[in-house]
Design a protein around this motif. Structure first.
Motif, PDB file in Angstrom:
ATOM      1  N   ARG A   1    -109.774 -23.797  61.410  1.00  0.00           N
ATOM      2  CA  ARG A   1    -110.434 -23.885  62.727  1.00  0.00           C
ATOM      3  C   ARG A   1    -110.899 -22.508  63.176  1.00  0.00           C
ATOM      4  N   ARG A   2    -110.149 -21.477  62.807  1.00  0.00           N
ATOM      5  CA  ARG A   2    -110.524 -20.101  63.165  1.00  0.00           C
ATOM      6  C   ARG A   2    -111.848 -19.686  62.524  1.00  0.00           C
ATOM      7  N   PHE A   3    -112.232 -20.412  61.456  1.00  0.00           N
ATOM      8  CA  PHE A   3    -113.495 -20.108  60.766  1.00  0.00           C
ATOM      9  C   PHE A   3    -114.593 -21.121  61.108  1.00  0.00           C
ATOM     10  N   GLY A   4    -114.347 -21.901  62.162  1.00  0.00           N
ATOM     11  CA  GLY A   4    -115.356 -22.836  62.641  1.00  0.00           C
ATOM     12  C   GLY A   4    -115.397 -24.180  61.904  1.00  0.00           C
ATOM     13  N   ILE A   5    -114.340 -24.473  61.127  1.00  0.00           N
ATOM     14  CA  ILE A   5    -114.293 -25.750  60.403  1.00  0.00           C
ATOM     15  C   ILE A   5    -113.308 -26.659  61.132  1.00  0.00           C
ATOM     16  N   GLU A   6    -113.827 -27.723  61.711  1.00  0.00           N
ATOM     17  CA  GLU A   6    -113.010 -28.670  62.485  1.00  0.00           C
ATOM     18  C   GLU A   6    -112.629 -29.852  61.619  1.00  0.00           C
ATOM     19  N   LEU A   7    -111.351 -29.953  61.275  1.00  0.00           N
ATOM     20  CA  LEU A   7    -110.872 -31.062  60.448  1.00  0.00           C
ATOM     21  C   LEU A   7    -110.166 -32.149  61.252  1.00  0.00           C
ATOM     22  N   LEU A   8    -109.714 -31.810  62.415  1.00  0.00           N
ATOM     23  CA  LEU A   8    -109.018 -32.803  63.261  1.00  0.00           C
ATOM     24  C   LEU A   8    -109.898 -33.200  64.431  1.00  0.00           C
TER      25      LEU A   8
END
Length: 116
Positions: free
Chosen positions: A109-116
């Motif tokens: 998430r810190r790298f802009g990838i939203e998995l949830l």
């Protein structure tokens, strides 16, 4: 409805193929199981069902990110199995995968990838 049944039968056949190959050869069964056959089938089904290229692309993108936190399970399972037995090991690996996924989702998430 016939198309849905066809998809179920082909997808189930892949799972049966993997389990039958694993009975005959640990290495070959592991290799076939590691191949992204289910993902390839899902991509084909999405394409045949006229889903957008964006939808198909997103499926491949998220599959990549969801595979990474499952990898610790494949190391833990053979280590725990002789100590705990099958069902407790399987349960522990499910918990390990869920924890790994949660932590991994927080990191990416810190790298802009939203998995949830």
């Amino acid at each position: 409805m016939a198309w849905l049944i066809t998809k179920y039968l082909i997808t189930a056949a892949v799972v049966v193929l993997v389990s039958e190959m694993a009975k005959r050869s640990d290495k070959l069964g592991g290799l076939v199981a590691a191949l992204p056959m289910v993902t390839v089938l899902a991509l084909i089904w999405l394409h045949v069902d006229n889903q957008s290229q964006e939808k198909i692309s997103n499926h491949a993108w998220y599959t990549f990110w969801y595979v990474i936190p499952t990898l610790p399970m494949f190391l833990a399972f053979p280590l725990l199995l002789p100590r705990l037995g099958f069902w407790p090991t399987l349960g522990a690996c499910v918990v390990l995968t869920m924890v790994s996924f949660g932590l991994f989702a927080l990191v990416v998430r810190r790298f802009g990838i939203e998995l949830l």
